[in-house]
Design a protein around this motif. Structure first.
Motif, PDB file in Angstrom:
ATOM      1  N   CYS A 188       0.813  -1.220   0.000  1.00 48.84           N
ATOM      2  CA  CYS A 188       0.000   0.000   0.000  1.00 48.84           C
ATOM      3  C   CYS A 188       0.853   1.279   0.000  1.00 48.84           C
ATOM      4  N   PHE A 189       2.163   1.138   0.101  1.00 49.93           N
ATOM      5  CA  PHE A 189       3.122   2.246   0.140  1.00 49.93           C
ATOM      6  C   PHE A 189       2.940   3.148   1.355  1.00 49.93           C
ATOM      7  N   GLY A 190       2.308   2.619   2.395  1.00 47.62           N
ATOM      8  CA  GLY A 190       2.154   3.358   3.640  1.00 47.62           C
ATOM      9  C   GLY A 190       3.422   3.263   4.478  1.00 47.62           C
ATOM     10  N   THR A 191       3.596   4.217   5.370  1.00 45.53           N
ATOM     11  CA  THR A 191       4.790   4.211   6.224  1.00 45.53           C
ATOM     12  C   THR A 191       4.458   3.930   7.690  1.00 45.53           C
ATOM     13  N   SER A 192       3.185   3.824   8.017  1.00 47.11           N
ATOM     14  CA  SER A 192       2.786   3.527   9.389  1.00 47.11           C
ATOM     15  C   SER A 192       2.986   2.028   9.637  1.00 47.11           C
ATOM     16  N   HIS A 193       3.842   1.705  10.597  1.00 47.23           N
ATOM     17  CA  HIS A 193       4.160   0.307  10.824  1.00 47.23           C
ATOM     18  C   HIS A 193       4.532   0.039  12.276  1.00 47.23           C
ATOM     19  N   ALA A 194       4.504  -1.231  12.618  1.00 45.41           N
ATOM     20  CA  ALA A 194       4.986  -1.700  13.921  1.00 45.41           C
ATOM     21  C   ALA A 194       6.125  -2.665  13.640  1.00 45.41           C
ATOM     22  N   ILE A 195       7.065  -2.723  14.556  1.00 44.11           N
ATOM     23  CA  ILE A 195       8.194  -3.633  14.409  1.00 44.11           C
ATOM     24  C   ILE A 195       8.134  -4.645  15.538  1.00 44.11           C
ATOM     25  N   TRP A 196       8.106  -5.912  15.167  1.00 43.72           N
ATOM     26  CA  TRP A 196       8.145  -6.963  16.161  1.00 43.72           C
ATOM     27  C   TRP A 196       9.574  -7.452  16.270  1.00 43.72           C
ATOM     28  N   LYS A 197      10.184  -7.201  17.396  1.00 41.58           N
ATOM     29  CA  LYS A 197      11.520  -7.681  17.712  1.00 41.58           C
ATOM     30  C   LYS A 197      11.579  -7.838  19.222  1.00 41.58           C
ATOM     31  N   LEU A 198      12.645  -8.369  19.719  1.00 42.19           N
ATOM     32  CA  LEU A 198      12.777  -8.485  21.174  1.00 42.19           C
ATOM     33  C   LEU A 198      12.672  -7.109  21.790  1.00 42.19           C
ATOM     34  N   PRO A 199      11.934  -6.912  22.815  1.00 37.99           N
ATOM     35  CA  PRO A 199      11.253  -7.799  23.747  1.00 37.99           C
ATOM     36  C   PRO A 199       9.756  -7.960  23.502  1.00 37.99           C
ATOM     37  N   ASN A 200       9.272  -7.945  22.277  1.00 34.88           N
ATOM     38  CA  ASN A 200       7.869  -8.201  21.985  1.00 34.88           C
ATOM     39  C   ASN A 200       7.479  -9.543  22.608  1.00 34.88           C
ATOM     40  N   PRO A 201       6.331  -9.640  23.286  1.00 33.93           N
ATOM     41  CA  PRO A 201       5.965 -10.878  23.971  1.00 33.93           C
ATOM     42  C   PRO A 201       5.915 -12.114  23.069  1.00 33.93           C
ATOM     43  N   LEU A 202       5.442 -11.972  21.837  1.00 31.45           N
ATOM     44  CA  LEU A 202       5.394 -13.127  20.938  1.00 31.45           C
ATOM     45  C   LEU A 202       6.790 -13.566  20.504  1.00 31.45           C
ATOM     46  N   ILE A 203       7.661 -12.610  20.298  1.00 34.46           N
ATOM     47  CA  ILE A 203       9.041 -12.922  19.923  1.00 34.46           C
ATOM     48  C   ILE A 203       9.779 -13.506  21.127  1.00 34.46           C
ATOM     49  N   LEU A 204       9.548 -12.934  22.288  1.00 32.53           N
ATOM     50  CA  LEU A 204      10.175 -13.422  23.516  1.00 32.53           C
ATOM     51  C   LEU A 204       9.730 -14.859  23.813  1.00 32.53           C
ATOM     52  N   HIS A 205       8.486 -15.170  23.516  1.00 31.78           N
ATOM     53  CA  HIS A 205       7.978 -16.534  23.694  1.00 31.78           C
ATOM     54  C   HIS A 205       8.795 -17.525  22.877  1.00 31.78           C
ATOM     55  N   TRP A 206       9.145 -17.160  21.647  1.00 30.20           N
ATOM     56  CA  TRP A 206       9.940 -18.040  20.789  1.00 30.20           C
ATOM     57  C   TRP A 206      11.318 -18.286  21.400  1.00 30.20           C
ATOM     58  N   VAL A 207      11.883 -17.283  22.009  1.00 32.48           N
ATOM     59  CA  VAL A 207      13.253 -17.383  22.530  1.00 32.48           C
ATOM     60  C   VAL A 207      13.314 -18.162  23.833  1.00 32.48           C
ATOM     61  N   ILE A 208      12.369 -17.952  24.748  1.00 31.12           N
ATOM     62  CA  ILE A 208      12.526 -18.547  26.077  1.00 31.12           C
ATOM     63  C   ILE A 208      11.734 -19.834  26.301  1.00 31.12           C
ATOM     64  N   ASN A 209      10.789 -20.183  25.446  1.00 30.62           N
ATOM     65  CA  ASN A 209      10.011 -21.402  25.637  1.00 30.62           C
ATOM     66  C   ASN A 209      10.848 -22.614  25.232  1.00 30.62           C
ATOM     67  N   PRO A 210      11.224 -23.480  26.183  1.00 32.73           N
ATOM     68  CA  PRO A 210      12.088 -24.618  25.842  1.00 32.73           C
ATOM     69  C   PRO A 210      11.415 -25.623  24.907  1.00 32.73           C
TER      70      PRO A 210
END
Length: 173
Positions: free
Chosen positions: A21-43
């Protein structure tokens, strides 16, 4: 080599323009995002990474301007070529078997991805055992790695082509 990747990834934070859509409004998912953190710490997810070969990119850009579902408006940045690819490329039938990481469909280089804490510990332990044994299979492993990355590149390219042809069929209907 880690320092240029981090700096180019940080530079991408402000320069995102949605390829759809050529829009610039965005969110960035990286650490410490809860969903990303779940991937890292869940054994339990170490199984997904080590056995199934599922990987998660270090940065995921979510366009806030697009009216599409979340899965269709999320993009992965490649620091090597500077392009954004749809995250759908590495989902569905193509979500397994990425033991060496995900590969950019444009330039064929590896995209930085996260590692689960338990799988990191396991791989470090195996690496240490391999070191103590004198790295007996280093040459074979090197050849295999290059073949595997070439195969990954073709998978990512085919995944992108499959998604674009599916979108073209949806627009025609």
């Amino acid at each position: 080599m880690g320092v240029p990747e981090v700096s180019s990834l940080d530079a991408a934070d402000d320069s995102f323009v949605c390829p759809c859509c050529f829009g610039t409004s965005h969110a960035i998912w990286k650490l410490p995002n809860p969903l990303i953190l779940h991937w890292v710490i869940n054994p339990g997810l170490a199984f997904n990474e080590l056995i199934l070969g599922q990987r998660l990119p270090r940065l995921l850009f979510i366009c806030k301007s697009c009216p599409m579902p979340l899965a269709r408006r999320s993009y992965v940045f490649c620091p090597s070529c500077g392009l954004y690819s749809e995250s759908m490329i590495w989902s569905g039938w193509n979500s397994f078997g990425h033991w060496l990481g995900i590969v950019c469909p444009d330039c064929g280089r590896r995209i930085p991805s996260l590692s689960n804490a338990l799988s990191w510990v396991i791989l470090k332990g195996l690496s240490r055992i391999d070191q103590l044994a004198g790295r007996p299979f280093e040459e074979v492993r090197s050849r295999w790695r290059w073949r595997f990355l070439a195969w990954e590149w073709s998978r990512a390219y085919r995944g992108r082509e499959r998604i674009s042809s599916r979108r073209a069929n949806d627009e025609d209907a």
